[in-house]
Design a protein around this motif. Structure first.
Motif, short mmCIF file in Angstrom:
data_model
loop_
_atom_site.label_atom_id
_atom_site.label_comp_id
_atom_site.label_asym_id
_atom_site.label_seq_id
_atom_site.Cartn_x
_atom_site.Cartn_y
_atom_site.Cartn_z
N GLU A 73 -64.11 107.58 -14.91
CA GLU A 73 -65.18 107.77 -13.92
C GLU A 73 -66.35 108.58 -14.45
OE1 GLU A 73 -63.71 109.40 -10.30
OE2 GLU A 73 -62.31 107.74 -9.91
N VAL B 288 -61.03 120.32 -14.44
CA VAL B 288 -60.39 119.32 -13.57
C VAL B 288 -60.83 119.50 -12.12
CG1 VAL B 288 -58.19 118.52 -12.63
CG2 VAL B 288 -58.39 119.03 -15.08
N ASN B 289 -60.92 120.74 -11.67
CA ASN B 289 -61.14 121.00 -10.24
C ASN B 289 -62.59 121.21 -9.85
OD1 ASN B 289 -58.35 120.89 -9.71
ND2 ASN B 289 -58.09 123.03 -10.29
N SER C 194 -69.05 114.76 -11.17
CA SER C 194 -68.08 114.67 -10.07
C SER C 194 -66.96 113.68 -10.34
CB SER C 194 -68.80 114.25 -8.77
OG SER C 194 -69.78 115.20 -8.42
N GLY C 195 -67.07 112.94 -11.45
CA GLY C 195 -66.03 111.96 -11.77
C GLY C 195 -64.67 112.61 -11.97
N ARG C 196 -63.63 111.87 -11.63
CA ARG C 196 -62.27 112.40 -11.72
C ARG C 196 -61.83 112.53 -13.18
NH1 ARG C 196 -58.22 109.18 -8.12
NH2 ARG C 196 -58.98 107.52 -9.50
N GLY D 17 -61.77 110.82 -18.79
CA GLY D 17 -61.68 110.09 -17.53
C GLY D 17 -62.70 108.97 -17.46
N GLU E 215 -59.18 112.13 -15.75
CA GLU E 215 -57.93 111.40 -16.01
C GLU E 215 -57.81 111.22 -17.52
OE1 GLU E 215 -58.87 107.96 -13.46
OE2 GLU E 215 -56.99 108.44 -12.41
N THR F 204 -66.79 120.74 -9.78
CA THR F 204 -67.77 119.66 -9.84
C THR F 204 -69.12 120.28 -10.18
OG1 THR F 204 -68.22 119.83 -7.46
CG2 THR F 204 -66.57 118.19 -8.18
#
Length: 330
Positions: free
Chosen positions: A219, A57-58, A226-228, A217, A230, A60
């Motif tokens: 993105e 999640v955090n 680097s996509g978020r 996610g 979700e 990249t």
């Protein structure tokens, strides 16, 4: 006597996203859900899974993703009502590279034995291979790229094995990972997935099958590194598996409760009831215990059923889409 440990097996190509799915699923299921939670029986494993998910999640870049591995991973989980464990199960994340091994390889034999002892089988299909509609022209390629043809071979072997052992067939979950890669109607996509495993959706099929699109996610389709994050629907396949396991317990306990009631009625009838006083008292205690367990299981099944009762859930039996009705367990 404690209930036997259940087994859930997860198959898929090495690029199908199985490992990331497990991380996200565990993060979703370890949080309290209507009083339910799932926890790794090993405390270190619990911490490791959460740390891996937090990194995904955090972080990249490429470091956020797990490195390819040829190792099969087995997790030990408990599904709890409150803090009380109600289902213990092993989760086997089978190594994707072995999906190309010959059927006489030792590890494939071990896999098939494990599958035949399972309570639910997960088949992972990556959305990367379903960006375009499946047609007679590209079907062969999709079957190869998704490894659906190899998984279908395991299903055929499983069907023969269960029949020979006179064992009841168990639910199948087709988890469509990386749904963010697909930009076309979901109903069309579901029909394409059904084409990959036709025997599961035949009119005379007794397999209970769930198809569930999942995503880490939206993105990520444009920016993988680097996509978020979700997550979407990561919990639903496991909810379905646990619902199916508990439903079997519900039916078994209901049968046992009725049998105890009939035995008690026979003991209480006639002049022998005086001599059977001790047996009657013991049988009354058994009936009370069975009734309590039946009522608890019915409540648990109903709650899980409510989570599966909506239009985004695709569940099939004998070729037709069905809907879980929680009112059946009231």
């Amino acid at each position: 006597m404690a209930d036997p440990i259940k087994k859930i097996t997860m198959l898929g190509d090495s690029s199908s996203g199985k490992t990331c799915y497990v991380w996200g699923m565990y993060a979703a299921m370890s949080n309290n859900r209507h009083g339910f939670s799932m926890i790794a029986t090993d405390r270190d494993e619990h911490s490791r899974l959460h740390a891996l998910w937090e990194g995904l999640v955090n972080e990249t870049g490429e470091d956020r993703w797990p490195s390819p591995t040829d190792q099969a991973l087995t997790y030990a989980f408990e599904f709890c009502d409150g803090y009380k464990p109600i289902i213990q199960f092993e989760w086997l994340d089978y190594r994707g590279s072995a999906m190309s091994d010959q059927s006489d390889a030792q590890d494939v034999k071990e896999l098939r034995n494990y599958i035949s002892e399972s309570s639910c089988l997960f088949l992972c299909i990556s959305g990367e291979h379903l960006r375009e509609k499946v047609t007679s022209v590209n079907l062969a390629k999709v079957l190869i790229n998704t490894k659906a043809s190899i998984m279908g071979g395991h299903l055929a072997y499983l069907s023969q094995t269960l029949k020979a052992k006179k064992r009841k067939i168990f639910p199948i979950v087709i988890t469509l990972t990386k749904y963010d890669c697909i930009d076309r109607p979901q109903a069309e996509l579901i029909e394409d997935v059904k084409q990959l495993f036709p025997p599961l959706f035949a009119e005379n099929s007794d397999w209970l099958v769930m198809i569930c699109p999942t995503s880490l996610g939206r993105e990520l389709a444009q920016d993988r590194n680097s996509g978020r994050i979700e997550p979407k629907n990561l919990d639903l396949p496991v909810v379905f598996a646990l619902f199916s396991i508990l439903r079997e317990s519900f039916l078994a306990e209901h049968k046992r409760w009725k049998e105890i009631g009939e035995e008690l009625e026979n003991l209480e009838n006639g002049w022998m009831r005086v001599l059977n006083r001790g047996k009657i008292q013991k049988k009354q205690q058994e009936e009370e215990s069975s009734q309590k367990k039946f009522q608890e299981t019915r409540k648990q099944v109903r709650i899980l059923g409510q989570e599966l009762d909506h239009d985004l859930i695709y569940i099939y039996w004998r070729g037709k889409r069905i809907r879980i009705n929680p009112e059946d367990f009231c």
